[in-house]
Motif scaffolding. Structure first.
Motif, PDB file in Angstrom:
ATOM      1  N   THR A 322       0.834  -1.189   0.000  1.00 41.03           N
ATOM      2  CA  THR A 322       0.000   0.000   0.000  1.00 41.03           C
ATOM      3  C   THR A 322       0.877   1.251   0.000  1.00 41.03           C
ATOM      4  OG1 THR A 322      -1.856   1.092   1.112  1.00 41.03           O
ATOM      5  CG2 THR A 322      -0.275  -0.073   2.533  1.00 41.03           C
ATOM      6  N   ILE A 323       0.480   2.283   0.730  1.00 38.63           N
ATOM      7  CA  ILE A 323       1.110   3.598   0.668  1.00 38.63           C
ATOM      8  C   ILE A 323       1.898   3.860   1.957  1.00 38.63           C
ATOM      9  CG2 ILE A 323       0.708   6.055   0.320  1.00 38.63           C
ATOM     10  CD1 ILE A 323      -0.159   4.303  -2.030  1.00 38.63           C
ATOM     11  N   PRO A 324       3.210   3.615   1.968  1.00 35.76           N
ATOM     12  CA  PRO A 324       3.982   3.854   3.189  1.00 35.76           C
ATOM     13  C   PRO A 324       4.411   5.307   3.403  1.00 35.76           C
ATOM     14  CG  PRO A 324       5.365   2.814   1.542  1.00 35.76           C
ATOM     15  CD  PRO A 324       3.996   2.899   0.953  1.00 35.76           C
ATOM     16  N   LEU A 325       4.331   6.141   2.356  1.00 32.01           N
ATOM     17  CA  LEU A 325       4.687   7.551   2.480  1.00 32.01           C
ATOM     18  C   LEU A 325       3.594   8.406   1.856  1.00 32.01           C
ATOM     19  CD1 LEU A 325       8.483   7.450   1.561  1.00 32.01           C
ATOM     20  CD2 LEU A 325       7.563   8.282   3.730  1.00 32.01           C
ATOM     21  N   VAL A 326       3.234   9.498   2.541  1.00 33.07           N
ATOM     22  CA  VAL A 326       2.164  10.364   2.040  1.00 33.07           C
ATOM     23  C   VAL A 326       2.515  11.820   2.332  1.00 33.07           C
ATOM     24  CG1 VAL A 326       0.855   9.990   4.182  1.00 33.07           C
ATOM     25  CG2 VAL A 326      -0.299  10.928   2.175  1.00 33.07           C
ATOM     26  N   ASN A 327       2.345  12.665   1.334  1.00 32.49           N
ATOM     27  CA  ASN A 327       2.562  14.106   1.474  1.00 32.49           C
ATOM     28  C   ASN A 327       1.212  14.749   1.760  1.00 32.49           C
ATOM     29  OD1 ASN A 327       3.711  16.616   1.435  1.00 32.49           O
ATOM     30  ND2 ASN A 327       4.397  16.539  -0.686  1.00 32.49           N
ATOM     31  N   HIS A 328       0.796  14.686   3.007  1.00 29.93           N
ATOM     32  CA  HIS A 328      -0.581  15.021   3.370  1.00 29.93           C
ATOM     33  C   HIS A 328      -0.814  16.527   3.377  1.00 29.93           C
ATOM     34  CE1 HIS A 328      -4.510  14.446   5.101  1.00 29.93           C
ATOM     35  NE2 HIS A 328      -4.331  13.152   5.052  1.00 29.93           N
ATOM     36  N   PRO A 329      -1.908  17.007   2.765  1.00 29.93           N
ATOM     37  CA  PRO A 329      -2.155  18.449   2.677  1.00 29.93           C
ATOM     38  C   PRO A 329      -2.491  19.098   4.011  1.00 29.93           C
ATOM     39  CG  PRO A 329      -4.036  17.231   1.828  1.00 29.93           C
ATOM     40  CD  PRO A 329      -2.945  16.229   2.074  1.00 29.93           C
ATOM     41  N   HIS A 330      -2.901  18.298   5.012  1.00 28.69           N
ATOM     42  CA  HIS A 330      -3.255  18.879   6.309  1.00 28.69           C
ATOM     43  C   HIS A 330      -2.024  19.142   7.168  1.00 28.69           C
ATOM     44  CE1 HIS A 330      -7.300  18.234   5.157  1.00 28.69           C
ATOM     45  NE2 HIS A 330      -7.260  16.921   5.271  1.00 28.69           N
ATOM     46  N   LEU A 331      -0.862  18.683   6.709  1.00 30.40           N
ATOM     47  CA  LEU A 331       0.393  18.959   7.394  1.00 30.40           C
ATOM     48  C   LEU A 331       1.208  19.925   6.528  1.00 30.40           C
ATOM     49  CD1 LEU A 331       1.202  15.300   8.511  1.00 30.40           C
ATOM     50  CD2 LEU A 331       0.199  17.126   9.895  1.00 30.40           C
ATOM     51  N   LYS A 332       2.427  20.178   6.917  1.00 31.94           N
ATOM     52  CA  LYS A 332       3.291  21.051   6.128  1.00 31.94           C
ATOM     53  C   LYS A 332       3.460  20.464   4.737  1.00 31.94           C
ATOM     54  CE  LYS A 332       7.835  23.302   6.517  1.00 31.94           C
ATOM     55  NZ  LYS A 332       9.060  23.379   7.350  1.00 31.94           N
ATOM     56  N   ARG A 333       3.130  21.247   3.731  1.00 33.84           N
ATOM     57  CA  ARG A 333       3.096  20.731   2.362  1.00 33.84           C
ATOM     58  C   ARG A 333       4.357  21.134   1.606  1.00 33.84           C
ATOM     59  NH1 ARG A 333      -1.644  21.930  -2.065  1.00 33.84           N
ATOM     60  NH2 ARG A 333      -2.089  19.795  -2.658  1.00 33.84           N
ATOM     61  N   LYS A 334       5.049  20.138   1.040  1.00 33.28           N
ATOM     62  CA  LYS A 334       6.260  20.403   0.281  1.00 33.28           C
ATOM     63  C   LYS A 334       6.122  19.794  -1.105  1.00 33.28           C
ATOM     64  CE  LYS A 334       9.237  20.466   4.373  1.00 33.28           C
ATOM     65  NZ  LYS A 334      10.592  20.174   4.910  1.00 33.28           N
ATOM     66  N   ARG A 335       6.539  20.531  -2.104  1.00 37.99           N
ATOM     67  CA  ARG A 335       6.460  20.063  -3.484  1.00 37.99           C
ATOM     68  C   ARG A 335       7.587  19.077  -3.786  1.00 37.99           C
ATOM     69  NH1 ARG A 335       3.613  23.577  -6.994  1.00 37.99           N
ATOM     70  NH2 ARG A 335       1.650  24.069  -5.973  1.00 37.99           N
ATOM     71  N   GLN A 336       7.349  18.257  -4.797  1.00 43.13           N
ATOM     72  CA  GLN A 336       8.336  17.270  -5.251  1.00 43.13           C
ATOM     73  C   GLN A 336       8.808  16.395  -4.087  1.00 43.13           C
ATOM     74  OE1 GLN A 336       8.654  17.269  -8.470  1.00 43.13           O
ATOM     75  NE2 GLN A 336       7.707  19.245  -8.823  1.00 43.13           N
ATOM     76  N   CYS A 337       7.856  16.017  -3.245  1.00 42.23           N
ATOM     77  CA  CYS A 337       8.200  15.364  -1.987  1.00 42.23           C
ATOM     78  C   CYS A 337       7.264  14.189  -1.744  1.00 42.23           C
ATOM     79  CB  CYS A 337       8.071  16.388  -0.859  1.00 42.23           C
ATOM     80  SG  CYS A 337       8.371  15.740   0.786  1.00 42.23           S
ATOM     81  N   LEU A 338       7.812  13.091  -1.215  1.00 40.79           N
ATOM     82  CA  LEU A 338       6.995  11.919  -0.902  1.00 40.79           C
ATOM     83  C   LEU A 338       6.258  12.072   0.422  1.00 40.79           C
ATOM     84  CD1 LEU A 338       9.552   9.117  -1.851  1.00 40.79           C
ATOM     85  CD2 LEU A 338       7.853  10.221  -3.319  1.00 40.79           C
ATOM     86  N   GLY A 339       6.725  12.989   1.265  1.00 38.32           N
ATOM     87  CA  GLY A 339       6.037  13.256   2.513  1.00 38.32           C
ATOM     88  C   GLY A 339       6.597  12.473   3.683  1.00 38.32           C
ATOM     89  N   LEU A 340       5.694  12.145   4.607  1.00 37.24           N
ATOM     90  CA  LEU A 340       6.032  11.484   5.864  1.00 37.24           C
ATOM     91  C   LEU A 340       5.509  10.055   5.869  1.00 37.24           C
ATOM     92  CD1 LEU A 340       4.987  14.470   8.131  1.00 37.24           C
ATOM     93  CD2 LEU A 340       7.335  13.660   7.814  1.00 37.24           C
ATOM     94  N   PRO A 341       6.056   9.199   6.735  1.00 38.11           N
ATOM     95  CA  PRO A 341       5.544   7.825   6.815  1.00 38.11           C
ATOM     96  C   PRO A 341       4.058   7.782   7.175  1.00 38.11           C
ATOM     97  CG  PRO A 341       7.672   7.975   7.897  1.00 38.11           C
ATOM     98  CD  PRO A 341       7.253   9.382   7.568  1.00 38.11           C
ATOM     99  N   ALA A 342       3.338   6.904   6.495  1.00 35.58           N
ATOM    100  CA  ALA A 342       1.922   6.694   6.801  1.00 35.58           C
ATOM    101  C   ALA A 342       1.804   5.934   8.120  1.00 35.58           C
ATOM    102  CB  ALA A 342       1.257   5.907   5.674  1.00 35.58           C
TER     103      ALA A 342
END
Length: 521
Positions: A322-342
């Motif tokens: 499934t999705i182990p990393l998510v760049n969630h819009p409700h947190l600090k949003r960064k472009r070209q980024c996989l985000g934080l661990p789900a």
């Protein structure tokens, strides 16, 4: 014990049927609908039919079948029996299909049965000791091993009482194939628990609930296709099902059916932007759109100007379930980024010796999950490859990346797509992003090709928006944007790039083509 408990896929379907039997579960692209109760009845009908053919717990059945409601009935009919659905890409050749049948030791094959399938069926009949090939159309084949499912189903009243099997979350349910590079594709085993866990994560990340309508256009032989489906099952929302993604009618579909959630990749988004009239279109019903594969800021901005601030960048691979990393819009949003661990995942970046890297140091992205259902059970019948990929509970993704001071993760490239030029590691994705930022470039794919002196050099394959743009213009643009050693050594213009079924550039075919051209040149 984790959130999956002792459940299997059938218990999830039964629960939704019990909760909302008369509510619409599936809406097909032609507008026809299926309620939860009707879905359960049809699934039972297929399960009963399959059982009479000798299919039982552990039996592997290969599907080379386009997305349809019937395909879902068949797959979930197998799940009721504890059988295993082996998913073959519908673009596979007869040799590819033959490999899958042999590799998984499958004795049953399901195809649509049109005239185009005759050569496939005859090939499998002559090459493998299959027990039964099931089709849904009437074609003339001189074999008692080929059965027409529609005729069989009509003769089977489906009133047989199927005893509820005592299935475990650890029982295999599906085999999905990874993309091959030079070797043949490997089958990834998904258990009942894997699918349920995937559904929980997908529903949570995309904020799905019973009031949503999920627009689904990914094939079910792809991990995204099944992951989205189990998200829908978990949330109990409506599934708006299309055979395939079509950019030319995407906005028409949105205006007709008013979906609230969908999943795209960056290729889909670029194709939509080539068709949508952003001045006239302001009627989006979406609250969330998950997307994979990074894209240029220009495309990101244009898309959200039209459809709203709805994009969530996701990262996953077939082996991660499934999705182990998510760049969630409700947190600090960064472009070209996989985000934080789900939820439930731990992610690291390590060097070639397995030691954890510091921020901004490139290395391999690895991950593990608190639940055993959060990564694959393993590769089918490939224990050594499984050991190379899963070490001490950590899944080695093969992706090169890093993390920043906020522990946000970034992907640089697939390890196999890193170009090694005279000791420098070059990301093909970085060059592609620069090329696609040029207004006259519609699409670009970059590979490394052999060079006697420098080991490898970048070669770019480009689809143009403007036929007048020439190689020298592209080279001058790249020289302004890239370090000298990253500028493509070779540039070739193409009418279109080879794509996988889900819209990714088929780098394997580009490599084969590029190598042949470089030898001939």
């Amino acid at each position: 014990m984790d959130l999956i408990g002792n459940r299997d896929i059938n218990s999830l379907v039964d629960w939704q049927v019990q909760l909302q039997p008369s509510e619409v579960f599936i809406v097909w692209e032609n507008g026809e609908s299926v309620t939860w109760k009707e879905f359960a009845e049809k699934t039972h009908l297929y399960a009963s039919y399959f059982k009479k053919l000798g299919i039982k717990k552990g039996t592997k059945v290969v599907f080379q079948y386009r997305t349809s409601v019937d395909l879902l009935y068949m797959i979930f009919g197998l799940y009721k029996l504890g059988a295993v659905a082996v998913m073959s890409n519908t673009a596979n050749t007869k040799e590819d299909l033959s490999y899958i049948v042999e590799y998984t030791n499958s004795r049953y094959l399901v195809m649509e049965g049109g005239e185009e399938d005759e050569a496939f069926i005859n090939h499998v009949l002559h090459q493998h000791p299959v027990e039964r090939i099931l089709i849904n159309q009437k074609i003339k084949l001189n074999s008692n091993k080929v059965s027409n499912m529609k005729e069989g189903i009509s003769l089977n009243n489906g009133k047989d009482v199927l005893p509820r099997l005592n299935l475990s979350p650890d029982d295999p349910a599906t085999v999905i194939f990874t993309s091959g590079t030079t070797a043949k594709p490997k089958g990834v085993i998904y258990t009942h628990g894997n699918h349920l866990f995937s559904g929980e994560i997908m529903a949570d990340i995309l904020s799905m609930d019973r009031n949503d309508t999920f627009m689904h256009h990914f094939p079910f032989f792809h991990m995204n296709g099944l992951g989205q489906l189990f998200g829908v099952l978990t949330a109990g929302c409506q599934l708006l099902l299309f055979e395939r993604f079509r950019s030319s009618v995407f906005t028409d579909r949105v205006e007709k059916f008013h979906p609230t959630i969908t999943h795209l990749n960056s290729t889909h988004i670029k194709m939509i932007l080539n068709h949508v009239n952003e001045e006239n279109y302001r009627n989006s019903s979406f609250k969330t759109i998950g997307f994979a594969l990074q894209m240029a800021d220009e495309h990101y901005d244009r898309f959200e100007k039209i459809f709203g601030r709805v994009l969530i960048e996701l990262y996953g691979l077939t082996e991660s379930i499934t999705i182990p990393l998510v760049n969630h819009p409700h947190l600090k949003r960064k472009r070209q980024c996989l985000g934080l661990p789900a939820f439930g995942y731990e992610v690291k970046v390590v060097d070639k010796n397995g030691r954890e890297n510091n921020p901004f140091e490139y290395g391999e992205i690895i991950l593990k999950c608190y639940s055993k259902h959060g990564i694959m059970l393993g590769y089918y019948n490939k224990p050594e490859e499984t050991k190379e990929t899963i070490k001490d509970g950590w899944l080695y993704t093969g992706d090169v990346g890093y993390y920043d001071e906020d522990w946000y993760f970034y992907m640089v490239d697939r390890r196999k797509d890193i170009i090694k030029r005279a000791g420098e590691n070059i990301s093909a994705r970085e060059i592609e992003a620069i090329l696609e930022s040029h207004p006259s470039v519609k699409e670009a794919g970059v590979i490394g090709i052999f060079d006697e002196i420098r080991e490898e050099v970048p070669k770019a394959f480009i689809v143009r928006n403007d036929p007048n743009i020439q190689e020298k213009h592209i080279r001058e643009y790249c020289e302004q944007k890239l370090a000298y050693f990253k500028v493509p050594e070779y540039i070739e213009f193409m009418d279109k790039l080879p794509k996988t079924a889900v819209g990714k550039i088929e780098k394997k075919l580009l490599r084969n083509y590029g190598e042949k051209r470089s030898v001939n040149n």
